[in-house]
Enzyme design. Structure first.
Site, PDB file in Angstrom:
ATOM      1  N   ASP A 151      17.860  59.572   2.985  1.00 43.98           N
ATOM      2  CA  ASP A 151      18.735  60.703   2.689  1.00 43.98           C
ATOM      3  C   ASP A 151      19.108  60.646   1.222  1.00 43.98           C
ATOM      4  O   ASP A 151      18.584  59.832   0.466  1.00 43.98           O
ATOM      5  CB  ASP A 151      19.975  60.648   3.579  1.00 43.98           C
ATOM      6  CG  ASP A 151      20.777  59.372   3.343  1.00 43.98           C
ATOM      7  OD1 ASP A 151      21.783  59.425   2.621  1.00 43.98           O
ATOM      8  OD2 ASP A 151      20.381  58.311   3.873  1.00 43.98           O
ATOM      9  N   ASP A 171       5.932  54.198  14.204  1.00 45.87           N
ATOM     10  CA  ASP A 171       5.708  54.828  12.901  1.00 45.87           C
ATOM     11  C   ASP A 171       5.847  56.340  13.069  1.00 45.87           C
ATOM     12  O   ASP A 171       4.867  57.069  13.161  1.00 45.87           O
ATOM     13  CB  ASP A 171       4.322  54.460  12.381  1.00 45.87           C
ATOM     14  CG  ASP A 171       4.071  55.002  10.980  1.00 45.87           C
ATOM     15  OD1 ASP A 171       2.890  55.039  10.584  1.00 45.87           O
ATOM     16  OD2 ASP A 171       5.027  55.408  10.296  1.00 45.87           O
ATOM     17  N   HIS A 228      11.048  57.651   7.997  1.00 45.54           N
ATOM     18  CA  HIS A 228      12.169  58.587   8.085  1.00 45.54           C
ATOM     19  C   HIS A 228      12.662  58.836   6.661  1.00 45.54           C
ATOM     20  O   HIS A 228      13.391  58.026   6.087  1.00 45.54           O
ATOM     21  CB  HIS A 228      13.288  58.012   8.948  1.00 45.54           C
ATOM     22  CG  HIS A 228      14.461  58.933   9.091  1.00 45.54           C
ATOM     23  ND1 HIS A 228      14.443  60.039   9.908  1.00 45.54           N
ATOM     24  CD2 HIS A 228      15.677  58.938   8.489  1.00 45.54           C
ATOM     25  CE1 HIS A 228      15.595  60.669   9.816  1.00 45.54           C
ATOM     26  NE2 HIS A 228      16.359  60.019   8.953  1.00 45.54           N
ATOM     27  N   GLU A 260      12.996  53.980   8.892  1.00 48.62           N
ATOM     28  CA  GLU A 260      13.593  54.457   7.649  1.00 48.62           C
ATOM     29  C   GLU A 260      13.251  53.462   6.547  1.00 48.62           C
ATOM     30  O   GLU A 260      12.769  52.349   6.800  1.00 48.62           O
ATOM     31  CB  GLU A 260      15.105  54.619   7.774  1.00 48.62           C
ATOM     32  CG  GLU A 260      15.713  55.397   6.609  1.00 48.62           C
ATOM     33  CD  GLU A 260      17.117  55.917   6.871  1.00 48.62           C
ATOM     34  OE1 GLU A 260      17.568  56.770   6.093  1.00 48.62           O
ATOM     35  OE2 GLU A 260      17.764  55.468   7.839  1.00 48.62           O
TER      36      GLU A 260
END
Length: 621
Positions: free
Chosen positions: A197, A591, A542, A600
């Site tokens: 993020d 994965d 991710h 992530e």
């Protein structure tokens, strides 16, 4: 999706070369057809141990061969039956072909007429990996464009979050507590996006930037990353490129410091059992560090940083964030001394202010004020951060005040025990070992302190060696696999690196190689957890920008990115939930872009992988 059969580009890693090779990223999610032999899919140093693992319940030894690129048999032998491997829930055979030392490319191991992924043998098999793992941090930079001339067109992106300005969320948090807000706005541009993020966190930034700086100190100047050797914009400024990358994060962390004279309402003491009815104290927060800054809400996946329109806020200061700043800024001060005196002085001033603020406010815990948008990084205990920060300040200044604080700490000379409960494994929430590691290589501290630190680290390394002997995949882990387990292995490899440097015992160096082997394919999932390295490498992290499975116009991860790895504590995401009932500790991984709890990426995970890659890349010199 059927797995494509491709000629692998083993261990290449150069971004520009990979961007032109669409077929480089082989493999896929666990469960697809793939290599049946678990081994390091990148390669081996000529003199290193060379071990492969194969599942099989037949206790009889099985013949194996290694063939070169022309199909010639260059080594042969029989497997050793290990028995049941608890981590994978399967019996395994171990294959040792360490006697093969001939430099070459595209070797394959053949077992029961099954061929392994190709691998190389040579003194430079990790040369690119150390640069690719460091390049991760340039890719994660905020407030600047990521330029094609450094990473290739595939991974270039426009500037985002520039300027990155924010004030505290509030005055009320999402539970209704009235914090009062902050009477200022800070420009906290730069720094690294923490993970998949666009949040930026002082606590996680602290351990990550410490690890990069630690390599500079451990290697006595990081000559492999001298000015001009790394593909970043600052690579012609006369300063070591590793320090340039460090500085980009330190600028952000120091910008997160509360201005002098600022008064804030903060909850003191452990109020975790009454989060909806917090009690506040009005305090002088000067010198404290804000815990984090991130978007008000979680963005969609994918969401390239330059398209992120969420409003961003500061979380309130915490003692642990303040001590992360104190520790890393003190370390920064000694590294930049003689390189950039003004910057070294700025770092030391920031470190002193932060440590004094933490002493004044030792019990301000991190409490989320937003319901989403970023990770919590809560930590109810700060004794380990106090010890770490005091150790770094003592090494930098030599002042008696800090020495006394270090010696009086309950974490004095702490090092992970390696036991089944975790034993203080290095992580953002358990940083006492960072202080001990720094003390063990500090040149100008009392001998008893330095020697005690070294003895503690060697004791930890020996505990890890004992674990390796009882594990089928020859890795030191007997406790449950938690989020970021791959970083646990990389950090344990760092302990081995220190033990080897103190004792010159070759076994410690070999143990660090076993851990690299695990990360690069010698695991029950038979996947390289490092993107771009190996025929069956991680390719769906991710991440909000490296997301071609969500948007075909977005790129896959660049080479050198480490997945979080297996975790069997919590089926937190829907992708992992689909396999969680039937997976074992080492196989609870997928994965898949939606598996944020296993796939992530994060700065504090790639940092120890960089350290390990830089270390083994130097061999035993």
């Amino acid at each position: 999706m059927a797995k494509r059969v491709l000629k692998p580009v083993i261990g290449m890693g150069l971004a520009l070369m990979v961007s032109a090779c669409a077929g480089f990223y082989g493999g896929g999610a666990v469960g697809e057809s793939g290599p049946q032999i678990a081994l390091n899919q990148t390669g081996f140093l000529p003199s290193s141990p060379k071990i492969a693992i194969v599942s099989g319940s037949d206790a009889k030894p099985v013949p194996w061969q290694v063939k070169d690129a022309k199909g010639k048999v260059v080594a042969r032998g029989q497997s050793r039956y290990f028995g049941m491997n608890a981590g994978s829930g399967s019996p395994v055979h171990q294959i040792d072909f360490s006697e093969l030392k001939t430099v070459g490319k595209d070797y394959v191991l053949v077992f029961n007429q099954i061929a392994s992924s190709p691998f190389d043998i040579g003194p430079k098999v990790y040369d690119r990996l150390r640069y690719d793992t460091l390049a991760f941090f340039y890719h994660q930079r905020a407030s600047v464009p990521i330029e094609a001339k450094y990473v290739g067109e595939r991974w270039a992106r426009p500037v985002a979050h520039n300027p990155d300005t924010a004030t505290c969320y509030g005055p009320k948090d999402f539970r209704g507590n009235d914090w009062g807000g902050c009477p200022y706005t800070l420009d906290v541009s730069k720094g690294w996006y923490d993970a998949g993020d666009q949040g930026k966190y002082v606590v996680n930034g602290g351990i990550a930037v410490w690890t990069l700086m630690n390599w500079y100190e451990f290697s006595k100047g990081a000559a492999d990353f001298a000015d001009g050797k790394v593909a970043i914009p600052e690579n012609a400024n006369g300063i070591n490129d590793l320090l340039d990358e460090v500085r980009f994060e330190m600028d952000f962390m120091m910008a997160m410091q509360v201005p002098d004279g600022a008064t804030l309402k903060l909850p003191r003491g452990n109020q975790m059992k009454s989060l909806d009815k917090l009690e506040f104290s009005t305090v002088d927060a000067s010198g404290m560090a804000h815990h984090k800054m991130h978007d008000e809400h979680w963005t969609a996946v994918p969401m390239p940083p330059h398209l992120d329109t969420e409003k961003r806020y500061l979380s309130y200061p915490s003692t642990t964030a303040t001590l992360n700043l104190a520790a890393s800024a003190a370390q920064c001060a000694r590294l930049f001394k003689g390189v950039d005196g003004a910057y070294a002085a700025k770092c030391l001033t920031s470190a002193r202010r932060a440590f004094a603020a933490a002493q004044r406010l030792p019990d301000v815990l991190a409490i989320d004020v937003l319901q989403g948008g970023g990770g919590g990084y809560g930590d109810p205990k700060a004794t380990d951060e106090f010890y770490w920060a005091a150790a770094e300040l003592f090494i930098t200044t030599g002042e008696a005040e800090f020495e006394a604080f270090v010696r009086a700490s309950p974490d004095y000379l702490a090092s992970p025990s390696g036991d089944a409960q975790g034993g203080g494994d290095i992580s953002w929430g358990s940083v006492q070992a960072l202080g001990t590691l720094s003390l063990s290589i500090a040149p100008n501290i009392p001998a008893d302190m330095r020697d005690g630190a070294r003895q503690a680290i060697i004791k930890t390394a020996d505990a890890y060696v004992a674990q390796t002997a009882g594990e089928g995949y020859m890795i030191p882990m007997t406790r449950p696999y938690v989020w970021g387990s791959n970083a646990d292995f990389a950090n344990r490899a760092m302990i081995f690196g220190y033990a080897h440097s103190f004792t010159k015992n070759q076994n410690y160096f070999d143990q660090s190689l076993h851990l690299m082997d695990y990360l690069l394919g010698r695991n029950p999932n038979m996947i390289s957890y490092v993107s771009g390295y190996g025929l069956n490498a991680m390719q769906h992290p991710h991440h909000r920008f490296w997301a071609p499975s969500k948007d075909k116009n977005l790129p896959p991860p660049p080479p050198g990115v480490l997945a979080g790895g297996p975790q069997n504590r919590n089926a937190a995401d829907p992708a992992l939930k689909a396999i969680f009932a039937n997976c074992k500790p080492q196989t609870c991984y997928i994965d898949h872009i939606d598996s944020y709890s296993t796939n992530e990426v994060a700065i504090n995970w790639n940092a120890p992988l960089f350290w390990l890659a830089a270390y083994v890349g130097k061999g035993t010199e």
